[in-house]
Design an enzyme around this catalytic site. Structure first.
Site, PDB file in Angstrom:
ATOM      1  N   CYS A 131      -6.193  58.492  64.361  1.00  0.00           N
ATOM      2  CA  CYS A 131      -6.975  59.859  63.492  1.00  0.00           C
ATOM      3  C   CYS A 131      -6.316  61.104  64.379  1.00  0.00           C
ATOM      4  CB  CYS A 131      -8.559  59.625  64.313  1.00  0.00           C
ATOM      5  SG  CYS A 131      -8.415  58.571  65.539  1.00  0.00           S
ATOM      6  N   HIS A 162     -11.921  65.849  66.457  1.00  0.00           N
ATOM      7  CA  HIS A 162     -11.050  66.063  68.014  1.00  0.00           C
ATOM      8  C   HIS A 162     -10.083  67.003  68.338  1.00  0.00           C
ATOM      9  CE1 HIS A 162     -11.775  61.952  68.125  1.00  0.00           C
ATOM     10  NE2 HIS A 162     -10.900  61.105  67.475  1.00  0.00           N
TER      11      HIS A 162
HETATM   12  O1  L14 Z   1      -6.697  53.304  66.123  1.00  0.00           O
HETATM   13  O2  L14 Z   1     -12.097  54.498  69.422  1.00  0.00           O
HETATM   14  O3  L14 Z   1      -7.369  53.683  64.255  1.00  0.00           O
HETATM   15  O4  L14 Z   1     -12.144  56.597  68.649  1.00  0.00           O
HETATM   16  C1  L14 Z   1      -8.427  55.322  66.554  1.00  0.00           C
HETATM   17  C2  L14 Z   1     -10.438  56.412  66.391  1.00  0.00           C
HETATM   18  C3  L14 Z   1      -8.336  53.251  67.502  1.00  0.00           C
HETATM   19  C4  L14 Z   1      -9.676  53.517  68.737  1.00  0.00           C
HETATM   20  C5  L14 Z   1      -8.095  53.228  65.296  1.00  0.00           C
HETATM   21  C6  L14 Z   1     -11.263  55.319  68.768  1.00  0.00           C
HETATM   22  C7  L14 Z   1      -9.204  53.779  66.508  1.00  0.00           C
HETATM   23  C8  L14 Z   1     -10.031  55.061  68.576  1.00  0.00           C
END
Ligand code: L14
Ligand code: 25A
Length: 346
Positions: free
Chosen positions: A127, A240
């Protein structure tokens, strides 16, 4: 019309995938909701009807063309190859295959062409990477980015629905003067706190989340760009934020950057500081765009710019990007694996 399956349909991202398919009138002929035994047998509302949640098994994919997967990396490692072998294209939202050289890593606004070379699996980036490359690709094409320094302010929904619930329960207890429920999904209390750790620490002192941003940016945008990242969890439910500093080969003024981003696909410039206009998670929540503001020159280097980039991590950061990849495959006729296309044509 295509037959769609959502793997991990009951999770935070899975639910957003269903909502996104519905809102964008995705042309499905059938839809399968797949999850673990914990939620098999329950129902979810999709496109005006209650639909059963089915147990994910190796036989789930025989009558499926597109799988949207978000049930965690270990589940994808086990089931994505099975789905691909059964003839489906898997658009995988986990980290399982992102750095696999045989798997395209796609953000449609940035590298749509890469999707054509798939062999049954296409990876959806992290993300934090997605929103950063959506905003930086147009600047890179205009002026050549040499170096990126990014710090993130990441919402708890990235860690799933139970992580959001944990922060909510802690916040409520704190405000009521009650003892806080213990941290489970997070290592420390998340309410009213910032955690400078997302995912595990690696030998080089970086977290895995930080290295994902670095490696994925290289794969999607340009391996020559030097990238360094610090990823931080903040007590926000959705959206985010990123403080991004870039150095470019050619000079970009603030006006240049604003003009480029105003025309860029998926980008919306919110940059009028005199009137208090800048991107924030509470504004990005539930929306599709990547919002960019606080654009200003960094005069400590030759061609430096600072930017503040915000997007909904469940939306463009996950579900929307995956659905856009599915739409791209349909529009361009790229559902078949590239190896098969070569065999039949050549
Ligand atoms: O790699 O905990 O797609 O916010 C994205 C969210 C890994 C964890 C990924 C989190 C996830 C992340
Ligand atoms: O993104 P997530 O949240 O991390 O979800 C990951 C997805 O991957 C699936 C998982 O399905 C989920 O859809 N998944 C994981 N492992 C899998 C596997 N081996 C797999 N799918 C197939 N094979 P699931 O069936 O495992 O989880 C769905 C329900 O089980 C709850 N749960 C999760 N871990 C649990 C657990 N229950 C008991 N013990 C555990 N260790 C899970 O909870 C869900 O209900 P939850 O965290 O997803 O949500 C808690 C409550 O919140 C509701 N809810 C969820 N999302 C939203 C929501 N409400 C509103 N909006 C939302 N976006 C849930 O209904 C529940 O009430």
């Amino acid at each position: 019309m295509v037959r769609v399956a959502v793997m991990g349909a009951t999770g935070a991202v899975g639910r957003e995938m269903l909502l996104t398919l519905e809102q964008r009138h995705f042309p499905y002929s059938s839809i399968k909701l797949l999850a673990s035994e914990r939620s098999a047998g329950t129902t979810l509302l999709f496109d005006g009807a209650m639909r059963p949640v089915e147990l994910l098994t190796e036989k789930s994919f025989d009558d499926v063309d597109i799988v949207l997967a978000s049930a965690g990396a270990s589940v994808s490692k086990q089931f994505a190859p099975i789905a691909a072998k059964a003839g489906a294209v898997v658009i995988d939202n986990t980290s399982a295959f992102r750095m696999d050289p045989d798997v395209p890593l796609v953000v449609p606004e940035v590298n749509a062409e890469a999707a054509q070379g798939h062999n049954g699996i296409i990876a959806n980036p992290n993300c934090s990477t997605i929103q950063m490359v959506v905003a930086l690709a147009p600047l890179h094409h205009a002026a050549g980015i040499k170096r990126i320094v990014v710090s993130t302010y990441q919402a708890t929904s990235g860690a799933g629905a139970s992580a959001m619930a944990e922060m909510a329960a802690q916040s409520k207890a704190q405000l009521n003067g009650e003892p806080l429920p213990p941290a489970k999904k997070f290592r420390y209390t998340m309410a009213f706190n910032c955690l400078p750790q997302i995912d595990v620490f690696l030998d080089n002192g970086y977290t895995k989340e930080e290295m994902k941003m670095i490696n994925e940016t290289h794969k999607i945008l340009d391996p020559e760009i030097r990238v360094t990242a610090t990823t931080v969890r903040v007590p926000v439910f959705r959206g985010h934020s990123e403080s991004v500093n870039i150095e470019t080969k050619k000079k970009l003024t603030v006006a240049d950057a604003q003009a480029i981003l105003a025309k860029a696909p998926g980008c919306v410039v919110l940059d009028d500081p005199a009137n208090g206009i800048y991107p924030m998670p509470i504004y990005a929540e539930g929306r599709d765009a990547t919002y960019i503001g606080r654009i200003r020159e960094d005069d400590t280097v030759a061609n430096g710019l600072n930017l503040w980039i915000v997007s909904d991590n469940l939306r463009k950061g996950a579900a929307l990007n995956a659905v856009q990849i599915a739409e791209l495959l349909l529009e361009r006729g790229w559902l078949k694996p590239s190896a098969e296309v070569q065999t039949t044509e050549g």
